[in-house]
Design an enzyme around this catalytic site. Structure first.
Site, short mmCIF file in Angstrom:
data_model
loop_
_atom_site.label_atom_id
_atom_site.label_comp_id
_atom_site.label_asym_id
_atom_site.label_seq_id
_atom_site.Cartn_x
_atom_site.Cartn_y
_atom_site.Cartn_z
N ASP A 12 10.36 -75.90 53.19
CA ASP A 12 10.42 -75.68 51.74
C ASP A 12 9.28 -76.30 50.94
O ASP A 12 9.52 -76.91 49.88
CB ASP A 12 11.77 -76.19 51.20
CG ASP A 12 12.96 -75.45 51.78
OD1 ASP A 12 12.76 -74.63 52.68
OD2 ASP A 12 14.10 -75.70 51.33
N LYS A 93 16.12 -68.76 53.40
CA LYS A 93 17.52 -69.19 53.39
C LYS A 93 18.00 -69.28 51.95
O LYS A 93 17.20 -69.37 51.01
CB LYS A 93 17.67 -70.54 54.08
CG LYS A 93 16.87 -71.61 53.38
CD LYS A 93 16.84 -72.89 54.14
CE LYS A 93 15.95 -73.90 53.47
NZ LYS A 93 16.27 -74.19 52.07
N CYS A 132 17.05 -80.51 52.24
CA CYS A 132 16.76 -79.49 53.25
C CYS A 132 16.11 -80.04 54.51
O CYS A 132 16.34 -79.51 55.59
CB CYS A 132 15.98 -78.35 52.62
SG CYS A 132 17.01 -77.42 51.46
#
Ligand code: VGL
Ligand code: ZN
Length: 182
Positions: A12, A93, A132
């Site tokens: 990310d 995601k 994450c």
């Protein structure tokens, strides 16, 4: 026999999590150089991205914890250009409006893809340590991969002071190797 391939999971590293973004992680851009260096130590680079539809359930307007971020089709969702350039594979995601997903393994097929490629070991960095990165590293370990997190290549949100450090402790207890530097 060659050694089995190692995968780098660059979690990310997206504009909304970088300084100036809607959910900026302080000093978030400091992960880019270490991730680039790590990419030279592996044979496969996977970039994960948080990729939400408008009105995602994790947004404040829906009673979730976060301001809108990483909305599909917006600049905030784009992956840092250096990370994008080194990625062999990008997994998305959090695309279901009704379900949040912190882990890059959640609903992406990533474990099967890595196994098919012969990967037994993953190195994890990116954003954010306490969300994450933590979820992705714990899932990797649970899926049976030897898993390592590189502290120089992660930064935390730290909504509560110490969240990042506690996450590192938790990953360590779960069998994730913690490496300080590249
Ligand atoms: C993340 C908060 C919300 C992350 C994603 O990538 O760590 N954090 N969505
Ligand atoms: Zn999100």
């Amino acid at each position: 026999m060659n050694r089995p391939p190692i995968a780098l999971l660059a979690v990310d590293v997206q504009r909304d999590f970088l300084p100036g973004g809607s959910l900026a992680v302080s000093d978030g851009d400091a992960v880019v150089a270490p991730l680039r260096a790590l990419s030279d130590q592996v044979s496969l680079v996977v970039a994960t991205r948080d990729f939400h539809p408008l009105h995602h359930c994790s947004f404040l307007e829906r009673g979730g914890p976060w301001p809108p971020h990483c909305i599909i089709g917006t600049p905030g969702a784009t992956i840092h250009p250096d990370i994008d350039a080194m990625a062999d594979l990008i997994v998305s995601k959090g695309t279901d409006p009704e379900v949040d997903a912190y882990s890059g393994f959640d609903g992406t097929g990533l474990a099967g893809i890595l196994r098919s490629a012969g990967v037994e070991r993953v190195v994890v960095g990116g954003l954010a340590t306490d969300y994450c990165v933590r979820a992705t590293a714990l899932a990797a370990r649970r899926e049976g991969f030897e898993t390592e997190v590189v502290l120089a290549a992660v930064r935390a949100v730290d909504v509560h002071a110490g969240d990042g450090d506690r996450s590192v402790e938790q990953m360590h207890r779960a069998g994730v190797a913690i490496r300080e530097s590249v």
